[in-house]
Design a protein around this motif. Structure first.
Motif, PDB file in Angstrom:
ATOM      1  N   THR A  25       1.517 -10.697  -3.943  1.00 26.27           N
ATOM      2  CA  THR A  25       0.341 -11.171  -3.400  1.00 26.27           C
ATOM      3  C   THR A  25      -0.379 -10.801  -2.110  1.00 26.27           C
ATOM      4  N   ALA A  26       0.321 -10.150  -1.082  1.00 28.22           N
ATOM      5  CA  ALA A  26      -0.408  -9.578   0.026  1.00 28.22           C
ATOM      6  C   ALA A  26      -0.129  -8.370   0.325  1.00 28.22           C
ATOM      7  N   LEU A  27       0.551  -7.413  -0.187  1.00 27.05           N
ATOM      8  CA  LEU A  27       0.703  -6.155   0.440  1.00 27.05           C
ATOM      9  C   LEU A  27      -0.387  -5.241   0.019  1.00 27.05           C
ATOM     10  N   ARG A  28      -0.904  -4.403   0.696  1.00 29.47           N
ATOM     11  CA  ARG A  28      -2.006  -3.701   0.592  1.00 29.47           C
ATOM     12  C   ARG A  28      -1.768  -2.046   0.638  1.00 29.47           C
ATOM     13  N   GLY A  29      -0.553  -1.811   1.229  1.00 31.03           N
ATOM     14  CA  GLY A  29      -0.246  -0.299   1.220  1.00 31.03           C
ATOM     15  C   GLY A  29       1.084  -0.132   1.936  1.00 31.03           C
ATOM     16  N   GLN A  30       1.457   0.884   1.476  1.00 24.26           N
ATOM     17  CA  GLN A  30       2.926   1.259   2.131  1.00 24.26           C
ATOM     18  C   GLN A  30       3.032   2.770   2.356  1.00 24.26           C
ATOM     19  N   ARG A  31       3.787   3.065   3.640  1.00 25.79           N
ATOM     20  CA  ARG A  31       3.666   4.422   3.877  1.00 25.79           C
ATOM     21  C   ARG A  31       5.234   4.832   4.555  1.00 25.79           C
ATOM     22  N   ARG A  32       5.723   5.930   3.997  1.00 25.66           N
ATOM     23  CA  ARG A  32       7.125   6.188   4.682  1.00 25.66           C
ATOM     24  C   ARG A  32       7.060   7.429   5.662  1.00 25.66           C
ATOM     25  N   SER A  33       7.121   6.890   6.819  1.00 27.47           N
ATOM     26  CA  SER A  33       6.888   8.065   7.936  1.00 27.47           C
ATOM     27  C   SER A  33       7.926   8.925   7.861  1.00 27.47           C
ATOM     28  N   SER A  34       9.239   8.393   7.593  1.00 25.94           N
ATOM     29  CA  SER A  34      10.793   9.151   7.800  1.00 25.94           C
ATOM     30  C   SER A  34      11.617   8.418   6.756  1.00 25.94           C
ATOM     31  N   PRO A  35      12.741   9.056   6.550  1.00 22.69           N
ATOM     32  CA  PRO A  35      13.925   8.364   5.907  1.00 22.69           C
ATOM     33  C   PRO A  35      14.032   6.954   6.419  1.00 22.69           C
ATOM     34  N   THR A  36      14.213   6.766   7.613  1.00 25.78           N
ATOM     35  CA  THR A  36      14.427   5.602   8.381  1.00 25.78           C
ATOM     36  C   THR A  36      13.220   4.491   8.807  1.00 25.78           C
TER      37      THR A  36
END
Length: 102
Positions: A25-36
C-alpha cells in the motif's frame, strides 16, 4: 549479548503480513546501496505506521539499524544490518520488490 530476533515464532507470520501490507500500500521505491544497506521510499501518509512497525521490528530484532526520515513529501526508511544478517536483508528486499506497486 548476541544480536538475535526475539519475536516469538507464533507472532512472526503476523509481522510478515504487516510488512507485506506496508509494501503493497505505501512503498514507492527501494534501493540497495550495499549488501548490508537498504533504503525504502514510502508514502508520506504511512509515516506513523512505518514508525510503529519499524520500532517494533528493531525492538525484537536487535541486528536491525532502522532510521525513518520524512523527506520531500515521502518517508525514507534506511535499514542496515551486520554482514552476518545479509540473508535477512535479502529476504526483506525480495518481499518488498514482489509486494509493492511500483
Amino acid at each position: 549479548m548476541p544480536q538475535a530476533c526475539t519475536l516469538p515464532t507464533v507472532e512472526r507470520p503476523l509481522r510478515v503480513a504487516e510488512f507485506d501490507e506496508l509494501f503493497r500500500t505505501a512503498l514507492r521505491g527501494q534501493r540497495r546501496s550495499s549488501p548490508t544497506r537498504l533504503r525504502w521510499e514510502v508514502a508520506a501518509e504511512a509515516e506513523a505506521a512505518v514508525r510503529d512497525l519499524t520500532a517494533r521490528e528493531s525492538g525484537c530484532c536487535s541486528f536491525f539499524g532502522i532510521t525513518v526520515t520524512p523527506v520531500d513529501g515521502a518517508v525514507r526508511v534506511d535499514v542496515a544490518v551486520p554482514a552476518a544478517y545479509v540473508d535477512v536483508l535479502d529476504a526483506l528486499a525480495a518481499r518488498a520488490a514482489t509486494g509493492c506497486r511500483w
